[in-house]
Design an enzyme around this catalytic site. Structure first.
Site, PDB file in Angstrom:
ATOM      1  N   HIS A   1      -4.387  -5.064 -10.997  1.00  0.00           N
ATOM      2  CA  HIS A   1      -3.153  -4.958 -10.470  1.00  0.00           C
ATOM      3  C   HIS A   1      -2.280  -5.245 -11.424  1.00  0.00           C
ATOM      4  CE1 HIS A   1      -3.963  -3.856  -6.289  1.00  0.00           C
ATOM      5  NE2 HIS A   1      -4.496  -4.570  -6.263  1.00  0.00           N
TER       6      HIS A   1
ATOM      7  N   HIS B   1       0.832  -1.215   0.123  1.00  0.00           N
ATOM      8  CA  HIS B   1      -0.040  -0.026  -0.084  1.00  0.00           C
ATOM      9  C   HIS B   1       0.899   1.282  -0.008  1.00  0.00           C
ATOM     10  CE1 HIS B   1      -3.617  -2.032   1.918  1.00  0.00           C
ATOM     11  NE2 HIS B   1      -3.695  -2.132   0.466  1.00  0.00           N
TER      12      HIS B   1
END
Length: 413
Positions: free
Chosen positions: A392, A264
């Site tokens: 992703h 993150h």
């Protein structure tokens, strides 16, 4: 740990005396991987307009509720691919946009259900900011791709986010409510707010409405101006309703694991660079802050045998498991840093990350990426079922070669 294969001559020219993001051989590899992902996920479109999740071989997993982020990410990914010149995307985009509006939107209370059953009923009575910001992302990317229904979806989800989730006093989003908007949780988190930044930057790019950019900036300021320097450039993930760090929190191991998630930090670092670019590069301190957070996360998370650990506590490894998505986000982060202030270590890390992905994560036989590995480097299904996500990995293939930090699809050549 021995490599499953050695394909560095294919993923990029090892003799290329420059950045791989500018290497035609590497760019050809990236384009090929994007196409392989599209081919793998396209058959997941069902006759009812929903999407299945593929198993390792590409067959649909048994029936289950459809998560809103699954729908939104499919729309976003295929709409991105369309803008980058890939064909055969319209059916997926059309189906996903219709499913979001007709199946996952709550016509009674407003907002969007986190998941729905095959019969159209809500599978959960919880409405998450996490899911709503992905709807905003899907609507924004679909608008850029010219979809006729994008404006109504974008307007609707923006209104919900502003009136139900946005906390003006804090400049961040609350996380969750019951379906009728009854409060039940004091939890606040980085994950939903990070993806809110992503979606708001995309919405600004699609509309030029500065309100989206301002909200993204307030969230980013909290994490990079307040938290990062106070926590040794490691971003806390979990907070109470007053946005005080809750170091002991442990929730859903997939979305809210205990400790911090270095993937993150790298993901949000890339978004800070995108924001800085959209703001006209006026604040010269932001690239250094992004680099500090990205490099700290990478140094903390990089395993000696390749890949990145999942979670940390105070900079020490907590969950050593290796998932695919932190690798893709590290790829995007170092590619972004190279476009601002290229350093030798950025290129070394970028190449090493792609070599690891190529050898262990990309399924060259069946398609898609394996989501998690055991210590021997073999694909396993501990946390994830099948290959649950295109989002992703497709961005890791599309974004790096574009010589820009923002409005990437418009600048792809």
């Amino acid at each position: 740990m021995a490599n499953k294969q050695s394909t560095q001559a294919i993923i990029g020219d090892p003799q290329w005396d420059g950045l791989w993001i500018n290497d035609p051989m590497h760019q050809k590899f990236l384009k090929g991987d994007v196409q392989a992902q599209l081919d793998f996920f396209r058959p997941m479109l069902r006759s009812d307009g929903g999407f299945d999740v593929p198993d390792f071989d590409g067959a649909p997993l048994p029936d289950g509720p459809q998560e809103i982020h699954t729908t939104a990410r499919m729309v976003h990914s295929f709409a991105l691919a369309k803008q980058f010149g890939f064909g055969g995307c319209d059916d997926v985009i059309d189906a996903g946009m219709a499913f979001l509006w007709n199946q996952q939107r709550d016509s009674v209370h407003g907002g969007y259900f986190s998941s729905v059953n095959r019969d159209g009923t809500a599978a959960s009575d919880v409405k998450l900011a996490y899911g709503h910001v992905f709807v905003l992302l899907a609507a924004s990317t679909a608008k850029d791709a010219g979809h006729g229904d994008a404006d109504r979806l974008l307007a609707d989800v923006t209104e919900v986010l502003q009136t139900r989730y946005w906390e003006e006093a804090h400049g961040r989003f609350a996380d969750e409510f019951r379906a009728d908007w009854t409060p039940f949780s004091a939890y606040r988190g980085l994950n939903a707010n990070m993806h809110a930044v992503e979606a708001h930057l995309a919405a600004y790019e699609a509309t030029d409405d500065t309100a989206y950019l301002e909200r993204a900036g307030r969230i980013l300021s909290f994490f990079f101006d307040e938290l990062a320097p106070a926590y040794n450039w490691r971003l806390p993930e979990h907070f109470d309703e007053n946005w005080k760090v809750d170091a002991d929190y442990e929730g859903d191991p997939m979305f809210r694991p205990a400790g911090s998630t270095p993937g993150h930090s790298m993901e949000l670092g890339r978004m800070l660079l995108q924001y800085w670019d959209l703001k006209g590069r006026s604040d010269e301190s932001l690239p250094a802050k992004a680099r500090r957070v990205i490099e700290t996360a990478y140094t903390d998370a990089a395993r000696p045998d390749g890949g990145l650990v999942y979670t940390l506590r105070d900079g020490e490894v907590s969950v050593p498991d290796r998932y695919w998505w932190p690798v893709t986000e590290a790829i995007g982060a170092f590619a972004a840093l190279q476009k601002v202030d290229p350093q030798d270590k950025d290129e070394e890390r970028y190449r090493a990350l792609w070599a690891f992905a190529d050898s262990y994560l990309i399924d060259h036989e069946k398609g898609g990426w394996f989501p998690e590995l055991d210590d021997a480097g073999q694909a396993v299904s501990k946390q994830f079922l099948g290959k649950p996500d295109i989002y992703h990995a497709i961005q890791a293939g599309l974004f790096p070669p574009v010589p820009a930090l923002s409005r990437l699809s418009a600048k792809a050549g």
